[in-house]
Every structure is written in structure tokens, then in C-alpha cells.
Enzyme design. Sequence first.
Site, PDB file in Angstrom:
ATOM      1  N   HIS A 188       0.840  -1.214   0.000  1.00 34.92           N
ATOM      2  CA  HIS A 188       0.000   0.000   0.000  1.00 34.92           C
ATOM      3  C   HIS A 188       0.874   1.262   0.000  1.00 34.92           C
ATOM      4  O   HIS A 188       2.016   1.248   0.477  1.00 34.92           O
ATOM      5  CB  HIS A 188      -1.021   0.003   1.149  1.00 34.92           C
ATOM      6  CG  HIS A 188      -0.507   0.271   2.518  1.00 34.92           C
ATOM      7  ND1 HIS A 188      -1.128  -0.189   3.650  1.00 34.92           N
ATOM      8  CD2 HIS A 188       0.578   0.971   2.970  1.00 34.92           C
ATOM      9  CE1 HIS A 188      -0.474   0.217   4.720  1.00 34.92           C
ATOM     10  NE2 HIS A 188       0.570   0.918   4.333  1.00 34.92           N
TER      11      HIS A 188
ATOM     12  N   GLU B 150      -5.045   0.376  -0.099  1.00 33.14           N
ATOM     13  CA  GLU B 150      -4.760  -1.048   0.094  1.00 33.14           C
ATOM     14  C   GLU B 150      -4.847  -1.788  -1.246  1.00 33.14           C
ATOM     15  O   GLU B 150      -5.407  -1.250  -2.213  1.00 33.14           O
ATOM     16  CB  GLU B 150      -5.774  -1.632   1.095  1.00 33.14           C
ATOM     17  CG  GLU B 150      -5.778  -0.947   2.462  1.00 33.14           C
ATOM     18  CD  GLU B 150      -4.578  -1.321   3.349  1.00 33.14           C
ATOM     19  OE1 GLU B 150      -3.517  -1.695   2.822  1.00 33.14           O
ATOM     20  OE2 GLU B 150      -4.727  -1.223   4.583  1.00 33.14           O
TER      21      GLU B 150
END
Length: 223
Positions: free
Chosen positions: A126, A131
Site C-alpha cells: 500500500h 490497500e
Amino acid sequence: MEIKVLKDYNELSSTVADIVETQIKEHLLSKLALPTGDTPLGMYDELVNKKLDWSHVITFNLDVYLMNINHPESYQSYMRKNLFDRTNIYPDHCHFPFRPFSGFEDKISGSMGIDLCILGIGSNGHIAFNEPGSSFLSRTRVVNLSEQTIKDNSRFFGTVDDVPTQAITMGLGTIMESKKIILIASGDHKLNILNVAMNGEVTEDVPASILQNHENVEVYYCD
Ligand code: PGA
């Protein structure tokens, strides 16, 4: 992409602090995007020691947990403790992602965009809190933190259960509009994901891989 390997954490911190110093000295009105976490702590110390004039600098933090901003582990507290309260930056010039997100995005683009963006990388690839699976076109928004990130960040909170589960993060599309990007990573545990992100497939499964599409990125690593 070239990963510049530095001798140790001190050299990583001073190298990146020097880049920030040059940016601020050459452009008094610089707009910076700034990270939190363990990796940039040395860079912030180096920057404080340089006693720069921050009075015209504007900052945008990459992300914030959705939590009480006065909690000691909030990113607002982190920034006050590690940088803002130790320089002459104006509190009004220090921006954290806020609602409406379009207002935050407008603040970034309205001030001609970010000149220099400093990023860390998570063990799952990330950048900010984008994410795996985040759209490369994403903008500032609320996100659910991945299990891996919650586990990684539990070291700051004591237990996994105390880590916030949601955050507001600048999007990958927002970050990519920065004029210059520096990615920093420290420790053996980051080396594999760093290599995958910088030299593997460009895929939303590895958010940092989007940086391969940016024309002005430097990557610094120390073990
Ligand atoms: P760290 O975090 O610097 O604490 O390793 C990096 C990140 O998760 O982006």
C-alpha cells in the site's frame, strides 16, 4: 525502476531530508505531501535540525485514521509531535484529509498541486492507505484497512483490537498528480514488496506499482 540502496537508516533520513530542504529553499511556497509511520521519523528529525523557514510551506498529509484526532496515535498527534510543533510552520497551512473530500482535493489542486510527495510503503504494497485492490484512478475517500495493515500497525496501539479499522486516504490518482515523488523504505521486511512494486507487473493488486507510471519518482531503501 532503480532502487537506490543507502548505507543505513541515518543516510536514508538525511538523503530525503536534503531533498525536502532543497525543495523548500528553492520554492518558498512549496506544497508537500507527507507520510507518517516509523520510516519517516529520522527524516523529520533531520528536517527539524536544519531549522528551515517553514512559514510559507503548505502540507497535506497522506492519510488519517478515522479516530479521535487527539489520541496520541492519531496522525494529527504524530505530525504535531514529530514536525509541526518543532518548526515555524503555520497550523493553518497543515492539512489532513477532511470531508467533504472534494474540498480537500480542491485545496490540493487549487494551490497548483503537490510539488513533492514523500511516501512510505506498507508490507502489502500500500501507499498512503490505498490497500491492494484500490483503483489507480482513486481519489480521497474512506477506506477499510486490510487485516495485514491492522496487524502491522498494532505495534503502535498495543493490541490488534485497538487499531482503527477505517481511515481517510488520498487516492492513488491524487498522489500521481504530484510533480515529484520520493518513496522510502527501511528494513529487510520491505525489500521483497519494494522489488515487486518497482520491477514487477503494474497492477492494482500492488498499489505502489502505479509509481512505475510516474515520470519523476525516486526510491530509497536501507536494510
Ligand atoms: P512504516 O509504514 O513506515 O511504519 O513501515 C509504512 C506504511 O505503512 O506506509
